[in-house]
Design a protein around this motif. Structure first.
Motif, short mmCIF file in Angstrom:
data_model
loop_
_atom_site.label_atom_id
_atom_site.label_comp_id
_atom_site.label_asym_id
_atom_site.label_seq_id
_atom_site.Cartn_x
_atom_site.Cartn_y
_atom_site.Cartn_z
N TYR A 5 -6.92 -24.47 -13.72
CA TYR A 5 -5.95 -23.39 -13.67
C TYR A 5 -6.66 -22.04 -13.57
CZ TYR A 5 -3.11 -27.21 -15.41
OH TYR A 5 -2.49 -28.43 -15.56
N LEU A 6 -6.12 -21.18 -12.70
CA LEU A 6 -6.68 -19.84 -12.53
C LEU A 6 -5.58 -18.80 -12.69
CD1 LEU A 6 -7.99 -21.72 -9.87
CD2 LEU A 6 -9.69 -19.98 -10.39
N GLY A 7 -5.81 -17.83 -13.56
CA GLY A 7 -4.86 -16.74 -13.76
C GLY A 7 -5.46 -15.43 -13.30
N PHE A 8 -4.85 -14.83 -12.29
CA PHE A 8 -5.33 -13.55 -11.75
C PHE A 8 -4.32 -12.45 -12.10
CE2 PHE A 8 -8.28 -14.63 -7.93
CZ PHE A 8 -8.84 -15.70 -8.61
N THR A 9 -4.79 -11.31 -12.58
CA THR A 9 -3.91 -10.16 -12.72
C THR A 9 -4.15 -9.26 -11.52
OG1 THR A 9 -3.25 -8.27 -14.11
CG2 THR A 9 -5.58 -8.90 -14.17
N VAL A 10 -3.09 -8.87 -10.81
CA VAL A 10 -3.28 -8.19 -9.52
C VAL A 10 -2.40 -6.95 -9.42
CG1 VAL A 10 -3.29 -8.44 -7.02
CG2 VAL A 10 -3.76 -10.44 -8.46
N MET A 11 -3.06 -5.82 -9.39
CA MET A 11 -2.40 -4.55 -9.07
C MET A 11 -2.60 -4.28 -7.58
SD MET A 11 -1.08 -3.06 -11.82
CE MET A 11 -1.20 -1.27 -11.80
N PRO A 12 -1.69 -3.53 -6.94
CA PRO A 12 -1.91 -3.19 -5.52
C PRO A 12 -3.14 -2.32 -5.35
CG PRO A 12 -0.05 -1.94 -6.44
CD PRO A 12 -0.45 -2.93 -7.47
N GLY A 13 -3.69 -2.33 -4.14
CA GLY A 13 -4.87 -1.52 -3.86
C GLY A 13 -6.16 -2.31 -4.04
N PRO A 14 -7.15 -1.75 -4.74
CA PRO A 14 -8.46 -2.38 -4.86
C PRO A 14 -8.43 -3.79 -5.46
CG PRO A 14 -8.59 -0.09 -5.54
CD PRO A 14 -7.13 -0.40 -5.34
N GLN A 15 -7.57 -4.01 -6.47
CA GLN A 15 -7.53 -5.35 -7.07
C GLN A 15 -7.03 -6.39 -6.08
OE1 GLN A 15 -5.48 -5.34 -10.95
NE2 GLN A 15 -7.50 -5.56 -11.83
N LEU A 16 -5.99 -6.04 -5.33
CA LEU A 16 -5.47 -6.97 -4.33
C LEU A 16 -6.53 -7.27 -3.27
CD1 LEU A 16 -3.18 -8.58 -3.01
CD2 LEU A 16 -2.44 -6.46 -1.90
N LYS A 17 -7.26 -6.24 -2.88
CA LYS A 17 -8.28 -6.39 -1.85
C LYS A 17 -9.35 -7.40 -2.28
CE LYS A 17 -11.41 -3.62 1.04
NZ LYS A 17 -11.92 -2.27 1.31
N GLU A 18 -9.65 -7.46 -3.56
CA GLU A 18 -10.66 -8.40 -4.04
C GLU A 18 -10.05 -9.77 -4.38
OE1 GLU A 18 -13.51 -8.37 -7.87
OE2 GLU A 18 -14.23 -7.22 -6.17
N ALA A 19 -8.80 -9.77 -4.85
CA ALA A 19 -8.16 -11.02 -5.27
C ALA A 19 -7.85 -11.92 -4.08
CB ALA A 19 -6.87 -10.72 -6.04
N LEU A 20 -7.47 -11.34 -2.95
CA LEU A 20 -7.03 -12.13 -1.80
C LEU A 20 -8.13 -13.05 -1.25
CD1 LEU A 20 -5.15 -13.01 0.42
CD2 LEU A 20 -5.62 -10.86 1.62
N PRO A 21 -9.30 -12.53 -0.85
CA PRO A 21 -10.31 -13.44 -0.28
C PRO A 21 -10.81 -14.48 -1.28
CG PRO A 21 -11.23 -11.24 -0.62
CD PRO A 21 -9.76 -11.13 -0.85
N ILE A 22 -10.86 -14.12 -2.55
CA ILE A 22 -11.32 -15.08 -3.55
C ILE A 22 -10.28 -16.19 -3.74
CG2 ILE A 22 -11.82 -15.37 -6.02
CD1 ILE A 22 -13.33 -12.74 -5.93
N SER A 23 -8.99 -15.82 -3.77
CA SER A 23 -7.93 -16.82 -3.89
C SER A 23 -7.95 -17.76 -2.69
CB SER A 23 -6.56 -16.13 -3.99
OG SER A 23 -6.47 -15.34 -5.15
N LYS A 24 -8.16 -17.20 -1.52
CA LYS A 24 -8.21 -18.01 -0.29
C LYS A 24 -9.38 -18.98 -0.35
CE LYS A 24 -8.44 -17.54 4.75
NZ LYS A 24 -8.52 -16.56 5.88
N ALA A 25 -10.54 -18.49 -0.77
CA ALA A 25 -11.74 -19.34 -0.85
C ALA A 25 -11.54 -20.46 -1.86
CB ALA A 25 -12.96 -18.50 -1.22
#
Length: 499
Positions: free
Chosen positions: A61-81
């Motif tokens: 299980y993975l829990g990500f906290t995601v705010m728009p902007g810089p956090q989303l920019k980093e969360a997206l490619p890592i979630s995809k990978a």
């Protein structure tokens, strides 16, 4: 595979704060499931750190906290990978962005569940259900897809905050030295971040909090907050506090009770408030709050134009006259008011949009005239999906649309949108945006923010000297000489970088 990896994506360069949101989730499962925290702000390569855990095969299980902007920019490619390389894992996102943009998040195929608001109950109950192969349809505060359709479960009542388990600060310290999260700021040498309440009792139609909390607010008691703060002070050396509540000063009694408790600790602190709420505070309360170490308070002034305040559904009793009067009132208590203004709201014609911008530029100068110490933060209006609000209906009628995919959301243009610097709104012309930005440049030249601790007195005097003529003559076009100095000295803007 029942271990949990909690990830706080990078939000700023070289800015370390206690990751309260993700630590809250850790507290909700502590003692029941094994968990680890990865903080993107503390990692040179967050993906490498995350994969070092996933490769063990123990983390399901993975829990990500995601705010728009810089956090989303980093969360997206890592979630995809993660989904490509470890497809058996369950990806759970929480935070303002997924709660407000669930379709784009779930359509991506990288995210399995969204925690819609507080996750103190929703997160552990979801893990329990998945572990036991039980239904999760009746767990509150969830968003997920079934047969291609998005399902939202009902909202949970806000929990009593004092009843929640304590945040596992010491265990966080086993992953990263806790002192690393106590950064040097304008407030102090070792500044801690803390959430003492959730939500806000108002329904401003431009605020991302409203769709999540729906005018609800719950707070920890003053005694509980003091106990937590004193623990971090005594054990780890904190000497200042940033309260990251959406609205710390809702209750005068709670604020006064906390001020009385914290005063002997000799700590400096900062929080957010509403002008019309604090204007009702007694002088004795404001005096005590300042004496207890409160140095600066952030207020959403938004606009000096009463018609625009009504358009924003600001609620309460705030007026332009009150904004100026309250700034002047705080002078005698030596509390710095930090006023944010939102320029560029839609209007019936381009001329009216421009008139509103000009009005607020002149209004900001009036605020500075009565209290030059007032910190001014300028945003350009960016829509949020406050369903049913008249302002959002107007925004949609003007032709504004959000991106439909996560990849579009992390494009450079939309990243700037999330920082409220590049509005991408059809009613604003490039000339209007330039005027807002150029005025901001000149204003920051004449009145450099006190929160920029690297800007020494000599630099302040120099940049003020070259900016004052422009400011007095209302000459805001092409302020290249000011921009050059700001770039040379790496002038920081609190609205982007915080303290």
């Amino acid at each position: 595979m029942n271990k949990i990896l909690l990830y706080n994506p990078k939000s700023a360069n070289a800015k370390y704060r206690i990751p309260n949101s993700i630590l809250n989730i850790a507290a909700s499962v502590d003692g029941k499931y094994e968990w680890v925290i990865v903080d993107g702000n503390c990692e040179a390569d967050a993906w490498k750190k995350i994969e070092s855990y996933l490769i063990t095969g123990e983390f399901g299980y993975l829990g990500f906290t995601v705010m728009p902007g810089p956090q989303l920019k980093e969360a997206l490619p890592i979630s995809k990978a993660i989904k490509e390389k470890y497809p058996r894992t369950t990806m759970i996102w929480g935070g303002y962005f997924p709660s407000n943009q669930p379709k784009a998040v779930l359509d991506s195929g990288y995210v399995d569940f969204i925690i819609n608001g507080p996750g103190d109950n929703a997160f552990p109950r979801l893990i329990d259900a998945l572990e036991k192969h039980e239904p999760y349809e009746f767990i509150k505060n969830l968003i997920y897809k079934v047969d291609g359709k998005i399902t939202k479960t009902i909202k949970e009542d806000l929990l009593d905050q004092d009843s929640l388990p304590p945040l596992p600060y010491d265990k966080l310290g086993t992953f990263y030295p806790l002192q690393k999260f106590l950064g040097k700021t304008y407030l102090g040498e070792h500044t801690m971040a803390y959430h003492s309440s959730i939500g806000c009792p108002f329904i401003c139609s431009f605020c991302a909090v409203v769709p999540i909390y729906e005018a609800r607010w719950k707070a920890k008691s003053a005694q509980h907050v003091y106990k937590d703060v004193k623990y971090i002070k005594d054990k780890y050396g904190a000497d200042a506090i940033e309260f990251h509540d959406n609205n710390f000063f809702v209750s005068e009694k709670r604020a006064v009770d906390f001020a009385k408790l914290i005063e002997p600790e000799n700590m400096t602190w900062w929080g957010m408030a509403r002008i019309d709420t604090m204007d009702k505070f007694k002088d004795s309360s404001l005096e005590l709050i300042r004496r207890s170490g409160c140095k600066c308070i952030f207020f959403g002034a938004e606009s000096g134009n009463d018609e625009v305040l009504a358009q924003m559904d600001k609620g309460g009793t705030q007026t332009g006259e009150q904004i100026i009067r309250f700034a002047e009132r705080l002078k005698k208590f030596d509390i710095i008011p930090e006023y944010s203004f939102v320029l560029g709201t839609p209007a019936s014609s381009p001329e009216k949009v421009q008139a509103q911008i000009d009005f607020d530029i002149n209004f900001i100068k009036k605020v500075k005239a009565v209290n030059p110490d007032t910190e001014i933060v300028i945003y350009t209006y960016t829509p949020v999906p406050t369903e049913g609000s008249e302002l959002f209906k107007q925004v949609q009628a003007e032709g504004f649309k959000y991106p439909q995919t996560l990849e579009d959301w992390v494009s450079p243009a939309w990243e700037s949108f999330d920082l409220r610097k590049n509005p991408l709104t059809p009613w604003l012309t490039p000339e209007m945006i330039d005027k807002i930005r150029n005025f901001e440049t000149v204003l920051n030249g004449v009145y450099p923010t006190v929160t920029d601790i690297k800007l020494n007195e000599l630099k302040r005097k120099a940049i003020k000297l070259v900016s004052t003529i422009r400011y007095k003559a209302n000459l805001y076009k092409y302020p290249y000489e000011i921009k050059l100095l700001q770039r040379l000295w790496e002038y920081r803007q609190p609205e982007i970088q915080g303290f």
